[in-house]
Design an enzyme around this catalytic site. Structure first.
Site, PDB file in Angstrom:
ATOM      1  N   ASN A   1      -0.494  10.486   5.897  1.00 10.40           N
ATOM      2  CA  ASN A   1      -1.699  10.138   6.641  1.00 10.40           C
ATOM      3  C   ASN A   1      -2.722  11.259   6.724  1.00 10.40           C
ATOM      4  OD1 ASN A   1      -1.382   7.331   7.470  1.00 10.40           O
ATOM      5  ND2 ASN A   1       0.550   8.128   8.256  1.00 10.40           N
TER       6      ASN A   1
ATOM      7  N   THR B   1      -7.240  10.544  -0.378  1.00  9.35           N
ATOM      8  CA  THR B   1      -7.475  11.413  -1.539  1.00  9.35           C
ATOM      9  C   THR B   1      -6.393  11.240  -2.597  1.00  9.35           C
ATOM     10  OG1 THR B   1      -6.376  13.174  -0.342  1.00  9.35           O
ATOM     11  CG2 THR B   1      -8.773  13.107  -0.256  1.00  9.35           C
TER      12      THR B   1
ATOM     13  N   THR C   1      -2.007  -1.741   8.002  1.00  9.76           N
ATOM     14  CA  THR C   1      -2.017  -3.188   8.101  1.00  9.76           C
ATOM     15  C   THR C   1      -0.675  -3.823   7.833  1.00  9.76           C
ATOM     16  OG1 THR C   1      -4.304  -3.258   7.452  1.00  9.76           O
ATOM     17  CG2 THR C   1      -3.102  -5.301   7.323  1.00  9.76           C
TER      18      THR C   1
ATOM     19  N   GLU D   1       5.893   4.556   7.310  1.00  8.02           N
ATOM     20  CA  GLU D   1       5.408   5.673   6.506  1.00  8.02           C
ATOM     21  C   GLU D   1       6.224   6.936   6.771  1.00  8.02           C
ATOM     22  OE1 GLU D   1       0.819   4.260   5.743  1.00  8.02           O
ATOM     23  OE2 GLU D   1       1.232   5.669   7.358  1.00  8.02           O
TER      24      GLU D   1
ATOM     25  N   LYS E   1       3.996  -6.768   3.889  1.00  7.11           N
ATOM     26  CA  LYS E   1       3.717  -5.378   3.556  1.00  7.11           C
ATOM     27  C   LYS E   1       3.308  -4.642   4.820  1.00  7.11           C
ATOM     28  CE  LYS E   1       0.292  -3.410   3.152  1.00  7.11           C
ATOM     29  NZ  LYS E   1      -0.619  -2.625   4.044  1.00  7.11           N
TER      30      LYS E   1
ATOM     31  N   THR F   1       0.882  -1.186   0.000  1.00  6.56           N
ATOM     32  CA  THR F   1       0.000   0.000   0.000  1.00  6.56           C
ATOM     33  C   THR F   1       0.914   1.230   0.000  1.00  6.56           C
ATOM     34  OG1 THR F   1      -0.236  -0.190   2.408  1.00  6.56           O
ATOM     35  CG2 THR F   1      -1.996  -1.106   1.059  1.00  6.56           C
TER      36      THR F   1
END
Lengths: 408, 408
Positions: B403, B408, B191, B277, B180, B154
Site C-alpha cells: 500500500n 507505482t 474493493t 494484502e 476479489k 487486483t
C-alpha cells in the site's frame, strides 16, 4: 494567538517538582521506569480517562481520589499497565500509601498511573524501593521534568514536554505538560499518558470543565492505530501560586486559560502523533467548510486513521483517492460533491482534488511535498463554516515490527 | 449442516457462462482485466453495495438496472475503479450498451462493476475491443469461471471461487461464487467484489431479502484494514433452471436457500480475509455468550480489526491483553468481567484469559498454535446466548509495502 512557549515542562509553573528513577519494573537498568510529580501545596485537580471498558487499576483509584477535586502528587510507572492483573487496585492504593509516607501528603491526594503490558502480575517491591528514591531526587528544575518525561516513555523515541506562559488578571501564569504514548493511541494505547501542571488558580470544577472542553478537539482527534488503550489518562494539577484571582466561573479569564490549554494540547498531540510507533511522518488533517463541528472532527479523524492513506504517505504517494474514500465512509449524512483537497508541507502545496474529482497536479511536486516529515492535508467540504483538526502518522514497516514483537 | 462443495465456481449452476480477457486497461499484457458473465435467460437479480458516500459510477448504474429485479449479464473490469472520474456514469452505461450488442441482451439487463485506482480518467477504447472478445470466449465451464475470477483480481494472490449443491423441493440446486479483494476491506476496499450465480428459482424480492439477511453476518464481518471501499459490490443472478418451485415467500425452501448462501459466503469471507494484502494468517474470531447479536458481531469485528492484535499475530505473539483491549473499546454497554479467551488452530488450543484476567498457559504452546496459517480466537463473554463470527488477517510488512507503492 501567539504564545510564549518556554522550557522547563511541568516544573516551569511555580510550585512543582518532579523526578524519574529506575526502580526495577523494567529489566533494562538504564531505562527510568518510575516518575514522581509533587506540588508544594494541595492543588485543584482534574482528569480525563480512557473510555475502554477494560480499564487499568490506577484509573479506578484516580477516579476515587479526584472526587474531592484536590490532589498533590502523581506517581507513574512504565513497564506494566497494572490492567487485568490480580489485586491491581490494592497494589495501586499501596503505592499511594508509600508516596504519602515519602512526601508527607495524604494518600488520597496521590494520583497513580501505569503504562506497559496488559495482564502481567505486578508486585510492590520495586515501588517500595523506588518511591523513596524518587522522593529524594525531586527537583523543581527543567531536569526534574525531563527525568519524569523520560521515565514514563515506552516505545516513544523522544521525550514530550512543553510549557507556555499567558496572562490572567495581570499575573503571568505558566502551564506545563509531559506526555508519553506512541502506539495504542486513538486517543488510545501503548497508552497515552499526559500530566499537566499550572500555577494558575482555577477551581476544581472549572479545571475539570476546561479539560472536558479542550480534549474533544485535541486528544480525541489524535490517532496512531485506532486502538483505544485501557490506561489512557490525562491529569492536571493547578497550584494557584501565580496569584491570579481564582477562576471560579466562565468569563475572560476562563477563556484565556482554555486557550492556553488548547495551545499546549495541540503541540502535545502533534508530538505524540509525530512520534507514533514506527512513524516517519506526522499527518495533520485540517477540515474546513464542514456543515457542523461533529462532521468536521469525524472527517479529519477518518483521514488520519485510514490505514491505506497512512501507508501511501509512508510511500510518499499522493494517492488522494484514499483521502476521498476515507471522507466518504465517515459516518453522517453529508454531500461529498464539493470536497477539495490539498497536500501541503514546508516544501510546498499541491491541489489534488476539486469537487470530488481529480485536479491536475504534478506527481513530482507532490512527491516533494510528501518527502517532508510534517504533512498537512487540507480538506474543504464546501458545505458550511465548521472546522477541525486531527493528528496522525504514517503506517510503516517499523509499526509492524514494533508491535509484532512488543513483548519479547 | 454439511454441504457438498463442488468445482466450477459461477459456471457450476445451470445456465451460466463466463470469460476473462486482457483488454488493455492494465499495462501488463499477461494480466486479464475484463470479466464477463452471461446467463442463458433473464435472471432474478439482487445486489448489495458499499455504504461509502463516495461511490463508484458502476454502482449508480447497477442500482438503476436492478430496479426491475432482473438482469442477464455482469461486466467487471480491474485496473480502474471508475470512481471520482469525469463522465464515469456515461462510460459505464456505454459499456452496458456494448455488452447488450455483443450478447443480444437489453443494456438495462447488464450490471457493471469496476475495481482499481480511484480518480483516474477512464476511456471506452479498451472496452470497445474487449467486450466482443470476451463475448466470443464465453464458456459454461470451470475454465470460464476461473478466467473471470482471474480477470477481477487486483492485489489478490489467488482466485476465489466456490460452488455448493443443495436441495430445494426435490431438485438439486447449485450456487456458485467468485470474488476479489484483499485490501480496503471492512467490507471495503482495493474493493471487495463478489458475483454469485444460482440455478435455483427465487423471486427478485426474496433474492434481495436473502442477500440482506446473509451479508450482515458474513461480508460485513470481514475486515482487512477498516477502509470501506467506494466500489464494494455483491451481485447475484438466479436463473431458475434447476426447476424448483419458485421461492416467493419465507418458508423451508427460503431457509434452505439462505443456509446455502450463508455457507458459501462464510467460505468466501475466509478466502478474502486469508488473502488480505500481505497477510500471513487468517484470523477468525468466534464470539459466544454475548448478550445480543449486535454485541456479538461488534466484539468479533473489534478483535479482527485491532491493528495491535493483528501485528501481534504476525509476530506469533499471544498478546491476549490486546484482545481484551479490543473487546473493551467495542461500543456498547456490557460487562467484560466474565470474558474468557482461547487461541486455537490445527496445532492445538491454549486458554489464555479467564474472567478478564491472565489464565496460566505455555508461551511455547501458544507460539505453536500461532505458527499455523488459520488462527481461531474464541471469546466467550459469559453474558447470554448470542454468537457471531468475524474474519480478518494479520498486519504485516507486506501490507505496508503493497500500500506504500500501490500506484507505482
Amino acid at each position: 494567538m501567539e504564545y510564549n512557549f518556554i522550557a522547563g515542562g511541568i516544573c516551569a509553573p511555580k510550585g512543582f517538582a518532579a523526578a524519574g528513577v529506575h526502580c526495577g519494573i523494567r529489566k533494562n537498568h538504564s531505562k527510568l521506569d518510575l516518575a514522581l510529580i509533587k506540588a508544594d501545596v494541595r492543588c485543584a485537580a482534574a482528569g480525563v480517562f480512557t473510555t475502554n471498558k477494560v480499564c487499568g487499576a490506577p484509573i479506578k483509584v484516580d477516579r476515587a481520589h479526584l472526587t474531592d477535586g484536590y490532589a498533590q502528587a502523581i506517581l507513574v510507572n512504565s513497564g506494566n499497565a497494572n490492567t487485568c492483573a490480580a489485586n491491581g487496585v490494592a497494589l495501586a492504593e499501596e503505592c499511594c500509601q508509600l508516596v504519602g509516607q515519602a512526601l508527607g501528603v495524604s494518600p488520597e491526594d496521590v494520583l497513580p498511573a501505569s503504562t506497559g503490558v496488559i495482564g502481567q502480575p505486578m508486585v510492590i517491591d520495586p515501588f517500595a524501593a523506588g518511591i523513596p528514591a524518587a522522593a529524594e531526587k525531586l527537583a523543581a528544575t527543567p531536569a526534574g521534568s525531563w527525568d519524569a518525561a523520560t521515565a514514563i516513555m515506552t516505545t516513544d523515541t523522544h521525550q514530550k514536554e512543553y510549557a507556555v506562559q499567558f496572562q490572567l488578571g495581570g499575573k503571568t501564569c505558566t502551564l506545563g505538560a509531559i506526555g508519553k504514548g506512541s502506539g495504542m493511541i486513538a486517543p488510545n494505547m501503548a497508552t497515552m499518558l499526559a500530566f499537566y501542571t499550572t500555577d494558575a488558580a482555577v477551581s476544581p470544577a472549572m479545571l475539570q470543565k476546561a479539560l472536558r472542553q479542550v480534549v474533544p478537539g485535541t486528544y480525541n482527534q489524535m490517532s496512531v492505530d485506532l486502538d483505544t488503550s485501557t490506561n489512557d489518562t490525562l491529569l492536571i494539577l493547578a497550584s494557584g501560586l501565580a496569584g491570579n484571582p481564582v477562576i471560579e466561573a466562565e468569563g475572560p479569564d476562563y477563556d484565556a486559560f482554555v486557550a492556553a490549554l488548547t495551545a499546549i494540547a495541540e503541540k502535545m498531540c502533534a508530538a505524540h502523533a509525530g512520534d507514533g510507533e514506527g512513524a516517519t511522518h506526522l499527518i495533520t488533517c485540517e477540515v474546513t467548510g464542514a456543515p457542523d463541528l461533529k462532521t468536521a472532527r469525524a472527517v479529519s479523524r477518518s483521514v488520519v486513521c485510514s490505514n491505506l492513506f497512512k501507508a501511501a504517505v509512508f510511500g510518499r504517494d499522493a494517492n488522494w483517492g484514499r483521502i476521498l474514500c476515507a471522507i466518504g465512509y465517515t459516518p453522517g449524512d453529508f454531500s461529498i460533491d464539493k470536497v477539495c483537497v490539498w497536500l501541503s508541507s514546508a516544501a510546498g502545496e499541491v491541489y489534488v482534488c476539486e469537487n470530488a474529482a481529480y485536479h491536475p497536479y504534478s506527481e513530482e511536486e507532490a512527491a516533494k511535498v510528501l518527502a517532508e516529515h510534517d504533512i498537512l492535508v487540507k480538506v474543504d467540504m464546501g458545505l458550511g463554516e465548521a472546522s477541525a483538526k486531527a493528528w496522525g502518522c504514517d503506517l510503516t514497516y517499523d509499526y509492524v515490527k514494533i508491535n509484532g514483537d512488543y513483548r519479547t
